[in-house]
Design a protein around this motif. Sequence first.
Motif, PDB file in Angstrom:
ATOM      1  N   PHE A 148      58.485  -9.137 -10.042  1.00  0.00           N
ATOM      2  CA  PHE A 148      59.342  -8.115 -10.068  1.00  0.00           C
ATOM      3  C   PHE A 148      58.594  -6.910  -9.917  1.00  0.00           C
ATOM      4  O   PHE A 148      58.978  -5.941  -9.349  1.00  0.00           O
ATOM      5  CB  PHE A 148      60.285  -8.375 -11.000  1.00  0.00           C
ATOM      6  N   LYS A 149      57.559  -6.788 -10.762  1.00  0.00           N
ATOM      7  CA  LYS A 149      56.886  -5.556 -11.001  1.00  0.00           C
ATOM      8  C   LYS A 149      56.172  -5.264  -9.678  1.00  0.00           C
ATOM      9  O   LYS A 149      56.046  -4.035  -9.268  1.00  0.00           O
ATOM     10  CB  LYS A 149      55.850  -5.528 -12.222  1.00  0.00           C
ATOM     11  N   LEU A 150      55.607  -6.156  -9.072  1.00  0.00           N
ATOM     12  CA  LEU A 150      54.955  -5.904  -7.864  1.00  0.00           C
ATOM     13  C   LEU A 150      55.530  -5.327  -6.589  1.00  0.00           C
ATOM     14  O   LEU A 150      55.065  -4.681  -5.769  1.00  0.00           O
ATOM     15  CB  LEU A 150      53.981  -7.561  -7.267  1.00  0.00           C
ATOM     16  N   LEU A 151      56.971  -5.897  -6.628  1.00  0.00           N
ATOM     17  CA  LEU A 151      57.707  -5.309  -5.607  1.00  0.00           C
ATOM     18  C   LEU A 151      57.753  -3.865  -5.318  1.00  0.00           C
ATOM     19  O   LEU A 151      58.115  -3.404  -4.309  1.00  0.00           O
ATOM     20  CB  LEU A 151      59.085  -5.872  -5.774  1.00  0.00           C
ATOM     21  N   GLY A 152      57.687  -3.033  -6.563  1.00  0.00           N
ATOM     22  CA  GLY A 152      57.739  -1.570  -6.487  1.00  0.00           C
ATOM     23  C   GLY A 152      56.346  -0.868  -6.578  1.00  0.00           C
ATOM     24  O   GLY A 152      56.365   0.239  -6.488  1.00  0.00           O
ATOM     25  N   LYS A 153      55.153  -1.730  -6.038  1.00  0.00           N
ATOM     26  CA  LYS A 153      54.128  -0.922  -6.146  1.00  0.00           C
ATOM     27  C   LYS A 153      53.825  -0.268  -4.861  1.00  0.00           C
ATOM     28  O   LYS A 153      54.485  -0.890  -3.764  1.00  0.00           O
ATOM     29  CB  LYS A 153      52.905  -2.191  -6.127  1.00  0.00           C
ATOM     30  N   PRO A 154      53.028   0.689  -4.689  1.00  0.00           N
ATOM     31  CA  PRO A 154      53.051   1.425  -3.697  1.00  0.00           C
ATOM     32  C   PRO A 154      52.101   0.815  -2.601  1.00  0.00           C
ATOM     33  O   PRO A 154      51.296  -0.049  -2.801  1.00  0.00           O
ATOM     34  CB  PRO A 154      51.897   2.715  -3.968  1.00  0.00           C
ATOM     35  N   GLY A 155      52.809   0.673  -1.071  1.00  0.00           N
ATOM     36  CA  GLY A 155      52.143   0.156  -0.178  1.00  0.00           C
ATOM     37  C   GLY A 155      52.885  -1.588   0.080  1.00  0.00           C
ATOM     38  O   GLY A 155      52.649  -2.011   1.098  1.00  0.00           O
ATOM     39  N   MET A 161      70.707 -17.211 -11.210  1.00  0.00           N
ATOM     40  CA  MET A 161      71.957 -17.084 -11.787  1.00  0.00           C
ATOM     41  C   MET A 161      72.481 -15.931 -12.195  1.00  0.00           C
ATOM     42  O   MET A 161      73.614 -15.597 -12.558  1.00  0.00           O
ATOM     43  CB  MET A 161      72.045 -18.095 -13.028  1.00  0.00           C
ATOM     44  N   VAL A 162      71.564 -14.756 -12.293  1.00  0.00           N
ATOM     45  CA  VAL A 162      72.007 -13.479 -12.618  1.00  0.00           C
ATOM     46  C   VAL A 162      72.377 -12.640 -11.541  1.00  0.00           C
ATOM     47  O   VAL A 162      71.521 -12.544 -10.482  1.00  0.00           O
ATOM     48  CB  VAL A 162      70.843 -12.823 -13.278  1.00  0.00           C
ATOM     49  N   PRO A 163      73.684 -11.976 -11.256  1.00  0.00           N
ATOM     50  CA  PRO A 163      73.919 -11.237 -10.289  1.00  0.00           C
ATOM     51  C   PRO A 163      73.226 -10.164 -10.148  1.00  0.00           C
ATOM     52  O   PRO A 163      72.526  -9.689 -11.027  1.00  0.00           O
ATOM     53  CB  PRO A 163      75.581 -10.717 -10.753  1.00  0.00           C
ATOM     54  N   VAL A 164      72.979  -9.706  -8.989  1.00  0.00           N
ATOM     55  CA  VAL A 164      72.110  -8.632  -8.484  1.00  0.00           C
ATOM     56  C   VAL A 164      70.629  -9.068  -8.262  1.00  0.00           C
ATOM     57  O   VAL A 164      69.897  -8.925  -7.612  1.00  0.00           O
ATOM     58  CB  VAL A 164      72.510  -7.397  -9.133  1.00  0.00           C
ATOM     59  N   LEU A 165      70.271  -9.514  -9.536  1.00  0.00           N
ATOM     60  CA  LEU A 165      68.866  -9.870  -9.803  1.00  0.00           C
ATOM     61  C   LEU A 165      68.588 -11.163  -8.712  1.00  0.00           C
ATOM     62  O   LEU A 165      67.534 -11.130  -8.220  1.00  0.00           O
ATOM     63  CB  LEU A 165      68.502 -10.533 -11.198  1.00  0.00           C
ATOM     64  N   ASN A 166      69.799 -12.124  -8.379  1.00  0.00           N
ATOM     65  CA  ASN A 166      69.415 -13.056  -7.373  1.00  0.00           C
ATOM     66  C   ASN A 166      69.068 -12.441  -6.141  1.00  0.00           C
ATOM     67  O   ASN A 166      68.467 -13.116  -5.267  1.00  0.00           O
ATOM     68  CB  ASN A 166      70.408 -13.998  -7.521  1.00  0.00           C
ATOM     69  N   PHE A 167      69.455 -11.275  -5.752  1.00  0.00           N
ATOM     70  CA  PHE A 167      69.115 -10.870  -4.391  1.00  0.00           C
ATOM     71  C   PHE A 167      67.480 -10.551  -4.038  1.00  0.00           C
ATOM     72  O   PHE A 167      67.131 -10.584  -3.202  1.00  0.00           O
ATOM     73  CB  PHE A 167      69.891  -9.345  -3.957  1.00  0.00           C
ATOM     74  N   PHE A 168      66.864 -10.146  -5.377  1.00  0.00           N
ATOM     75  CA  PHE A 168      65.526  -9.972  -5.303  1.00  0.00           C
ATOM     76  C   PHE A 168      64.522 -11.068  -5.620  1.00  0.00           C
ATOM     77  O   PHE A 168      63.453 -11.114  -5.619  1.00  0.00           O
ATOM     78  CB  PHE A 168      65.257  -8.678  -6.553  1.00  0.00           C
ATOM     79  N   ILE A 169      65.165 -12.137  -6.134  1.00  0.00           N
ATOM     80  CA  ILE A 169      64.450 -13.453  -6.494  1.00  0.00           C
ATOM     81  C   ILE A 169      63.504 -14.009  -5.751  1.00  0.00           C
ATOM     82  O   ILE A 169      62.319 -14.337  -5.868  1.00  0.00           O
ATOM     83  CB  ILE A 169      65.303 -14.387  -7.145  1.00  0.00           C
ATOM     84  N   VAL A 170      63.987 -14.065  -4.266  1.00  0.00           N
ATOM     85  CA  VAL A 170      62.833 -14.691  -3.461  1.00  0.00           C
ATOM     86  C   VAL A 170      61.726 -13.714  -3.045  1.00  0.00           C
ATOM     87  O   VAL A 170      60.540 -14.351  -3.234  1.00  0.00           O
ATOM     88  CB  VAL A 170      63.610 -14.794  -1.781  1.00  0.00           C
ATOM     89  N   PRO A 171      61.688 -12.372  -2.834  1.00  0.00           N
ATOM     90  CA  PRO A 171      60.416 -11.868  -2.572  1.00  0.00           C
ATOM     91  C   PRO A 171      59.730 -11.936  -4.021  1.00  0.00           C
ATOM     92  O   PRO A 171      58.603 -11.861  -4.167  1.00  0.00           O
ATOM     93  CB  PRO A 171      60.607 -10.337  -2.417  1.00  0.00           C
ATOM     94  N   ALA A 172      60.357 -11.468  -5.202  1.00  0.00           N
ATOM     95  CA  ALA A 172      59.763 -11.613  -6.675  1.00  0.00           C
ATOM     96  C   ALA A 172      59.012 -12.821  -6.785  1.00  0.00           C
ATOM     97  O   ALA A 172      57.897 -12.816  -7.572  1.00  0.00           O
ATOM     98  CB  ALA A 172      60.890 -11.170  -7.463  1.00  0.00           C
ATOM     99  N   THR A 226      52.336 -15.714  -5.803  1.00  0.00           N
ATOM    100  CA  THR A 226      50.928 -15.418  -5.274  1.00  0.00           C
ATOM    101  C   THR A 226      49.887 -14.958  -6.761  1.00  0.00           C
ATOM    102  O   THR A 226      48.834 -15.428  -6.449  1.00  0.00           O
ATOM    103  CB  THR A 226      51.118 -14.407  -4.359  1.00  0.00           C
ATOM    104  N   LYS A 227      50.382 -14.219  -7.434  1.00  0.00           N
ATOM    105  CA  LYS A 227      49.576 -13.805  -8.631  1.00  0.00           C
ATOM    106  C   LYS A 227      49.202 -14.962  -9.251  1.00  0.00           C
ATOM    107  O   LYS A 227      48.054 -15.020  -9.713  1.00  0.00           O
ATOM    108  CB  LYS A 227      50.328 -12.795  -9.385  1.00  0.00           C
ATOM    109  N   LEU A 228      50.084 -15.764  -9.534  1.00  0.00           N
ATOM    110  CA  LEU A 228      49.694 -16.999 -10.262  1.00  0.00           C
ATOM    111  C   LEU A 228      48.665 -17.828  -9.764  1.00  0.00           C
ATOM    112  O   LEU A 228      47.705 -18.269 -10.262  1.00  0.00           O
ATOM    113  CB  LEU A 228      50.963 -17.970 -10.300  1.00  0.00           C
TER     114      LEU A 228
END
Length: 240
Positions: A15-22, A215-226, A232-234
Amino acid sequence: MQNTTNGFYYLIEGFKLLGKPGLKRYVIIPLAINIILFIGFFFIARHFFGEFDQWLLRYLPSWLRWLGSILWITFFIGFTLIFIYTFVAITNLISAPFNSFLAEKIEFYLTGKIAPERTLLENIKDIPRILARQFSLIGYYLPRALVLLIFFFVPIVQIIAALLWFVFNAWFMTLQYLDYPTDNHKIALANVHVWLWNNRLLSLSFGGGVLIATMVPVLNFFIVPAAVAGATKLWVEAGE
């Protein structure tokens, strides 16, 4: 215990990586696909359930009309379960080429290693292979999921069926998202299975975190890219 918590750590890092520059630009398409499909799927399901509700109410006496409210509650619970176990798979199939590209950019951000340049035509030609790999994952999932569903109807075994269902889907979620960075390196799925088995607690905790976040509303929209970013980091830190 450390492996158990590490999986959640990698999802949070995703989730943190999604907001990184670039990196934000590469998240937009998978995120848009996820939101559009979710909204479309929800309203289609709501429409057909509304039609069923009206049909049922015509045959219910007035003193049983309260059943309509219970049916709507059942609808929302059922929709949540269907979303968790099927919708994400559909989203991943459609957005697979973009997820692979996102995993590639995340890996470059983390390691600084530039992947071999590929032309647009080469990327387009690679789409059938990426989709074929996604279909092979679905082929792995469906027969095992059907067996587990049967367990819900078997006396005694049904007591632990829900736990087995959660564990298997957590395992599969990790396999699903770890597929993107490993496929970019042309690593066979059989080898990915071996790695998952050798790192069971890490794999199950990451996949379990993905399921819970879904299962968390709104958060589930971002779950695929996160999840793609976290997997990938793992892989960069624990898999290679």
